[in-house]
Design an enzyme around this catalytic site. Structure first.
Site, short mmCIF file in Angstrom:
data_model
loop_
_atom_site.label_atom_id
_atom_site.label_comp_id
_atom_site.label_asym_id
_atom_site.label_seq_id
_atom_site.Cartn_x
_atom_site.Cartn_y
_atom_site.Cartn_z
N LEU A 328 0.95 -1.05 0.11
CA LEU A 328 -0.05 -0.07 0.11
C LEU A 328 0.82 1.12 -0.08
O LEU A 328 1.84 1.23 0.69
CB LEU A 328 -1.00 0.11 1.18
CG LEU A 328 -1.78 -1.17 1.57
CD1 LEU A 328 -2.69 -1.19 2.71
CD2 LEU A 328 -2.76 -1.45 0.28
N GLU A 329 0.45 2.34 -0.67
CA GLU A 329 1.12 3.49 -0.85
C GLU A 329 1.51 4.14 0.66
O GLU A 329 2.40 4.64 0.73
CB GLU A 329 0.53 4.65 -1.83
CG GLU A 329 -1.02 5.17 -1.10
CD GLU A 329 -1.54 6.02 -2.15
OE1 GLU A 329 -1.74 7.26 -1.90
OE2 GLU A 329 -1.65 5.45 -3.23
N GLN A 330 0.59 3.80 1.49
CA GLN A 330 0.92 4.53 2.72
C GLN A 330 2.11 3.90 3.54
O GLN A 330 2.61 4.37 4.68
CB GLN A 330 -0.33 4.34 3.72
CG GLN A 330 -1.51 5.37 3.37
CD GLN A 330 -2.33 4.84 2.44
OE1 GLN A 330 -1.99 3.65 1.56
NE2 GLN A 330 -3.28 5.48 1.87
N GLY A 331 2.43 2.49 3.15
CA GLY A 331 3.73 2.06 3.75
C GLY A 331 3.45 0.53 4.02
O GLY A 331 4.61 -0.18 4.20
N SER A 355 6.17 6.11 3.69
CA SER A 355 5.51 5.89 2.57
C SER A 355 6.19 6.24 1.45
O SER A 355 6.48 6.03 0.16
CB SER A 355 4.36 6.91 2.78
OG SER A 355 3.36 6.92 1.66
#
Length: 541
Positions: A328-331, A355
């Site tokens: 996920l782009e958030q990490g 991220s």
């Protein structure tokens, strides 16, 4: 090392001067330093200062309702310019959040840029580089030949330009040098060292702090608790105290919009995947099941918000909950991505990266598939995911979508064929029954905004599918082509006649697997992802 100043939110607001560039770390409510933002809004209400701020929000600028985040700052006079990955969208049919109204009224200049690029603009500023050279955003609304990421007519075209290197076109984004960085962590010690043990991700806090500090600015950290100096494990410190000037204590800060604190989101405990509630049967679940059929066991897969977010939960129900490593782009890496207001976090992740670092993987295409959603599809396969149809100016936001689709080897868009009030059911024998169709088709003559260029994707050789409840389309050189049809669907009446886009029908058109349309488990049997060729050769010896 000096001890850090411990301030109230209102005192922290006094550190901000007129005309400052203020970078804020958050992804919706995840990691949102809401108490500090509220303090800035309170100071402005009391004193009419600070004025004419530029605020930068690399992923999302607050929760979707506008209760947390940028809406504390959404006052004419306080904000002069905003640069965002996305804005709070507001509940359907309700009054839009205050920041939307400011943008629509042209009371603030507003840019919408890809999230990964925004993080890299901070890194460039921290290293005193002129900016970021990237293919991300080419031939989309971010490209200055279209909109340049501008969200209204009050926004000048001055932050991105087209350039050419070695006969290849790129976009050049100028570096962002903030005077103030506002970040959030879980714990600060007396010297300002920050740990993120209760957070779903550290997001881009380190890069934002570097950008401010290396340009003579100040760093404010909102935290849940304060620890004795030098008692935090060095390996756990994600932002060192040498970067932090002031700490604001906010013991009430929530982990996400809907979660006060869940240790499984923070990676502190691992829950069995079958502890997640099952998905109720729905047409959206059918679409997610079809998307799951594109994946292989052992594959690394990126995931976006919307119908695509259901796919991991389909795999859990099919006994394949750990078959795929989600990024996920958030990490978050691995685990099971969560739904609704907890999206961006995963239950029991294998790792939680910054991220800003995760986007290095995503922009470079270091994964197999990306599963994403769509608002509209255009004749050449263009996709709009950022501009809400019917809105004159305002967009929900590109987020990491453009970063991800630039390098993804294969992209699967998942969503409904039509929009608006509709009644579509499934018969007992697994056939789709379109009782009342949506009044608006999503396959339109011209998308409201180009977030994904189908033509450029064809040039890059990406495989692109569009999965809906009634058919599957593939982007081919000759155009959008129907390759699968749902059982019970009439291709002329339910597909071709409901599209503003001329569609081709594959000579080998097949029926979508009827098992997808039945309530029980499908019995997914994902193929194994082949190992890297060099590794196969070594193991075969």
């Amino acid at each position: 090392m000096q001890k850090v100043a411990v301030l109230s939110p209102r005192q922290a607001a006094d550190l901000i001067a007129d005309d400052d560039v203020v970078t804020v770390s958050s992804s919706s409510a995840l990691g949102c330093p809401d108490a500090v933002l509220r303090g800035i809004g309170e100071r402005f209400a009391e004193t009419s200062a600070p004025r004419n701020l530029t605020t930068v929000h690399p992923i999302a600028a607050g929760d979707m309702y506008g209760v947390k985040g940028i809406d504390h700052l959404a006052h004419p006079g306080l904000l002069g310019r905003v640069i965002v990955g996305s804005l709070p969208s507001g509940p359907s049919g309700a009054t839009p959040p205050a920041i939307w109204r400011m943008v629509e009224r042209e009371e603030v200049a507003a840019y919408n840029f890809p999230s990964g690029v925004l993080f890299q603009m901070h890194r460039a500023a921290a290293a005193h580089q002129p900016g970021v050279l990237t293919p991300v955003g080419l031939r989309t609304f971010v490209d200055p030949r279209l909109q340049g990421g501008r969200m209204n007519a009050a926004t000048p075209a001055d932050l991105v330009e087209v350039t050419e290197v070695a006969d290849e076109q790129y976009l050049f984004f100028r570096a962002l040098a903030p005077q103030v960085a506002v970040v959030r962590a879980t714990t600060a010690d007396e010297y300002g060292n920050l740990t993120f043990e209760d957070e779903g991700s550290p997001l881009g806090a380190l890069d934002q702090a570097y950008a401010a500090k290396n340009n003579g600015g100040i760093v404010i950290a909102q935290v849940k608790r304060l620890a004795q100096g030098r008692t935090l494990p060095a390996q756990s410190v994600r932002v060192p105290g040498i970067l932090v000037d002031a700490v604001v204590l906010a013991p009430e800060q929530t982990q996400t919009t809907a979660t006060v604190f869940d240790p499984a989101i923070a990676g502190q405990v691992r829950r069995p995947v079958d502890s997640l509630p099952p998905l109720p049967f729905s047409v959206e679940k059918v679409v997610a099941r079809r998307g799951a059929l594109e994946l292989s066991r052992g594959e690394t897969v990126n995931l976006g918000f919307g119908v695509s977010a259901l796919v991991p939960h389909v795999l859990v129900e099919e006994g394949e909950g750990t078959a795929v490593s989600w990024v996920l782009e958030q990490g978050a890496v691995g685990g099971v991505p969560l739904l609704d207001f907890a999206f961006g976090c995963a239950q029991s992740p294998d790792a939680i990266m910054q991220s800003a670092d995760q986007f290095t993987l995503l922009q470079g295409g270091g994964f197999g598939h990306s599963l994403l959603s769509f608002l509209e599809i255009g004749p050449s396969g263009d996709v709009n995911v950022h501009h809400l149809p019917g809105r004159r100016h305002v967009t929900a936001g590109v987020g990491g979508f453009a970063d991800i689709t630039t390098g993804a080897p294969a992209i699967v868009f998942l969503g409904s064929f039509t929009a608006g009030r509709r009644r579509i059911t499934v018969t007992e024998d697994g056939a789709l029954d379109i009782v009342e169709d949506g009044p608006h088709t999503k396959l339109v003559r011209q998308v409201a905004g180009v977030t994904f260029s189908g033509a450029l994707s064809r040039e890059r050789g990406q495989r692109v599918l569009y999965i809906t409840e009634r058919c599957v389309l593939e982007l081919r050189d000759e155009g959008l082509t129907v390759i699968e049809l749902a059982p019970g669907v009439d291709i002329e009446r339910h597909v071709l006649a409901r599209s503003e886009v001329p569609l081709r029908v594959a000579d080998d058109l097949t029926e979508m697997d009827r098992r997808l349309f039945l309530p029980g488990p499908v019995g997914l049997d994902l193929p194994e992802l082949p190992r890297h060729g060099r590794l196969r050769a070594v193991l075969a010896r």
